[in-house]
Design a protein around this motif. Structure first.
Motif, PDB file in Angstrom:
ATOM      1  N   UNK A 165       0.854  -1.190   0.000  1.00 15.63           N
ATOM      2  CA  UNK A 165       0.000   0.000   0.000  1.00 15.63           C
ATOM      3  C   UNK A 165       0.889   1.240   0.000  1.00 15.63           C
ATOM      4  N   UNK A 166       0.405   2.308  -0.637  1.00 20.10           N
ATOM      5  CA  UNK A 166       1.194   3.529  -0.759  1.00 20.10           C
ATOM      6  C   UNK A 166       0.903   4.451   0.428  1.00 20.10           C
ATOM      7  N   UNK A 167       1.692   4.280   1.495  1.00 20.39           N
ATOM      8  CA  UNK A 167       1.492   5.061   2.717  1.00 20.39           C
ATOM      9  C   UNK A 167       1.552   6.562   2.464  1.00 20.39           C
ATOM     10  N   UNK A 168       2.456   6.969   1.590  1.00 20.92           N
ATOM     11  CA  UNK A 168       2.620   8.399   1.311  1.00 20.92           C
ATOM     12  C   UNK A 168       1.367   8.985   0.682  1.00 20.92           C
ATOM     13  N   UNK A 169       0.851   8.320  -0.345  1.00 25.55           N
ATOM     14  CA  UNK A 169      -0.354   8.813  -1.013  1.00 25.55           C
ATOM     15  C   UNK A 169      -1.546   8.800  -0.066  1.00 25.55           C
ATOM     16  N   UNK A 170      -1.669   7.744   0.713  1.00 22.90           N
ATOM     17  CA  UNK A 170      -2.782   7.628   1.654  1.00 22.90           C
ATOM     18  C   UNK A 170      -2.696   8.731   2.704  1.00 22.90           C
ATOM     19  N   UNK A 171      -1.484   8.998   3.206  1.00 27.21           N
ATOM     20  CA  UNK A 171      -1.308  10.052   4.213  1.00 27.21           C
ATOM     21  C   UNK A 171      -1.624  11.423   3.630  1.00 27.21           C
ATOM     22  N   UNK A 172      -1.237  11.666   2.377  1.00 29.05           N
ATOM     23  CA  UNK A 172      -1.523  12.959   1.752  1.00 29.05           C
ATOM     24  C   UNK A 172      -3.033  13.142   1.549  1.00 29.05           C
ATOM     25  N   UNK A 173      -3.703  12.089   1.087  1.00 33.18           N
ATOM     26  CA  UNK A 173      -5.161  12.170   0.947  1.00 33.18           C
ATOM     27  C   UNK A 173      -5.825  12.410   2.306  1.00 33.18           C
ATOM     28  N   UNK A 174      -5.343  11.726   3.318  1.00 34.46           N
ATOM     29  CA  UNK A 174      -5.899  11.899   4.663  1.00 34.46           C
ATOM     30  C   UNK A 174      -5.733  13.343   5.125  1.00 34.46           C
ATOM     31  N   UNK A 175      -4.545  13.916   4.914  1.00 36.68           N
ATOM     32  CA  UNK A 175      -4.295  15.300   5.337  1.00 36.68           C
ATOM     33  C   UNK A 175      -5.242  16.261   4.644  1.00 36.68           C
ATOM     34  N   UNK A 176      -5.484  16.044   3.385  1.00 34.75           N
ATOM     35  CA  UNK A 176      -6.361  16.947   2.634  1.00 34.75           C
ATOM     36  C   UNK A 176      -7.832  16.742   3.014  1.00 34.75           C
ATOM     37  N   UNK A 177      -8.235  15.479   3.098  1.00 29.62           N
ATOM     38  CA  UNK A 177      -9.641  15.202   3.392  1.00 29.62           C
ATOM     39  C   UNK A 177     -10.030  15.595   4.818  1.00 29.62           C
ATOM     40  N   UNK A 178      -9.082  15.439   5.741  1.00 25.68           N
ATOM     41  CA  UNK A 178      -9.395  15.692   7.157  1.00 25.68           C
ATOM     42  C   UNK A 178      -9.215  17.154   7.531  1.00 25.68           C
TER      43      UNK A 178
END
Length: 383
Positions: A165-178
């Protein structure tokens, strides 16, 4: 007090991802067996790095941040739901490795999965998001996450290059969505190109993806200068391919001439670093000649940029690095930069002439590569 501290993410469940060993030598006719050799992405490296941070006292200077299991919805911000289900079934079946293709996606021949790999990957993604949360909510100033397995080659429906899983992409999406962020900067200094992260944001001006990597290396045809994004995202993918033997001075020059000026113009609200320590001079999978001190310097560059543009908000996510002896030293130097201390750790081969050469070399080939990158990216940035 905690707002001025560095957060630290680690979970024993990361170690459940067992990449196995290599024993078989294949010949044109037949094969034979050798004594087991650990997979390059060995759990031993992660374990030694954690022990190094503990033994040096660095871990005690950081605020522990718990990891958690990422939800399917969170993973699905980049990966397809069919892929997530396929990885779950593949891991639970106990199958060792690819290549494997199915309607839901693909696992390449370099990415082994063990029964514990899914748990490790879900907690690594959750740990990355918790690091972002701690930084964004002011619990810590910055954070380092010692994650396993690595992440940046993972595509939306393909596990590749040791990554699930792409932790970096997931973390960036989380930062933006949250948190509603409009500008996130991802800096990937792993020696291999972060093709998965590039894919995740290739048409997206809200995430500036900047990658420094060994030129013409892995994956094939990834990370060329002319890969700059598409549509609204043109110019927001910045690739800096570097020649073998770049060394500490070359990397520092790349940060000074490209990474920092672009970051100052973009002015991100959060910086995420995909930190692979496989550009080191002792890494078996590359030839970039970085030292512990070089990693400290580029980490200090990123800390300084974060202080300048986003109140110090930087999250560093562990990615590659395949020298069991040297990854812990290079990682500790990065963490020292985040914490703002120098504990006096003596480099593994402090008196070796090869080490000094890695610290001093700045070849004409490197200078030309940096010049070419500046000229190319001047179409979008003032350099």
């Amino acid at each position: 007090m905690s707002r001025d501290r560095t957060g630290f993410v680690f979970d024993e469940r990361f170690l459940e991802h067992d990449a196995g060993v290599a024993t078989t030598v294949t010949m044109r006719a037949g094969s034979f067996e050798l004594s087991p050799e650990p997979h390059p992405s060995s759990v031993f490296i992660t374990r030694r790095t954690k022990e190094f941070l503990d033994g040096s006292g660095l871990a005690s200077l950081m605020l522990p941040i718990a990891a958690r299991e990422a939800t399917e919805d969170e993973i699905a911000t980049y990966h397809t739901r069919d892929y997530i289900a396929g990885i779950r079934a593949f891991a639970e079946a106990g199958l060792a490795s690819g290549p494997f293709k199915a309607p839901w996606g693909e696992i390449d021949e370099e990415t082994p999965l063990s029964p514990g790999s899914l748990t490790a990957a879900l907690y690594a993604a959750g740990g990355a998001m918790n690091a972002v949360r701690a930084v964004m909510e002011g619990q810590v100033r910055n954070a380092f996450a010692l994650l396993r397995p690595p992440d940046h080659h993972a595509m939306s429906n393909k596990a590749m290059g040791f990554c699930i899983f792409n932790n970096t992409a997931i973390a960036a999406h989380y930062a933006r969505n949250t948190y509603g962020l409009e500008r996130i900067m991802v800096v990937d200094w792993d020696v291999h190109h972060g093709n998965g992260t590039q894919d995740a944001f290739y048409g997206d001006p809200g995430v500036l993806f900047l990658s420094l990597h060994q030129q013409d290396w892995y994956p094939k045809l990834a990370g060329e200068l002319d890969q700059v994004g598409h549509g609204a995202g043109i110019g927001y993918t910045v690739n800096i391919p570097l020649p073998a033997g770049t060394g500490d001075r070359g990397y520092r020059a790349a940060f000074e001439q490209l990474v920092l000026p672009i970051g100052l113009q973009y002015r991100p609200q959060l910086i995420i670093v995909t930190a692979g320590q496989d550009a080191s001079w002792l890494d078996p999978l590359a030839q970039m000649m970085m030292t512990m001190d070089g990693f400290r310097q580029i980490a200090q560059c990123m800390v300084g940029l974060a202080e300048e543009v986003c109140d110090g908000r930087i999250v560093v996510l562990q990615a590659g690095g395949y020298s069991p002896a040297y990854v812990p030293y290079c990682t500790a130097a990065i963490v020292e930069a985040l914490v703002g201390v120098d504990l006096g750790i003596v480099d593994l081969y402090d008196t070796a002439p090869e080490l000094k050469r890695c610290q001093e070399i700045f070849s004409q080939e490197t200078r030309e590569a940096l010049r070419a990158a500046r000229v190319w990216h001047q179409s979008w940035w003032k350099l």
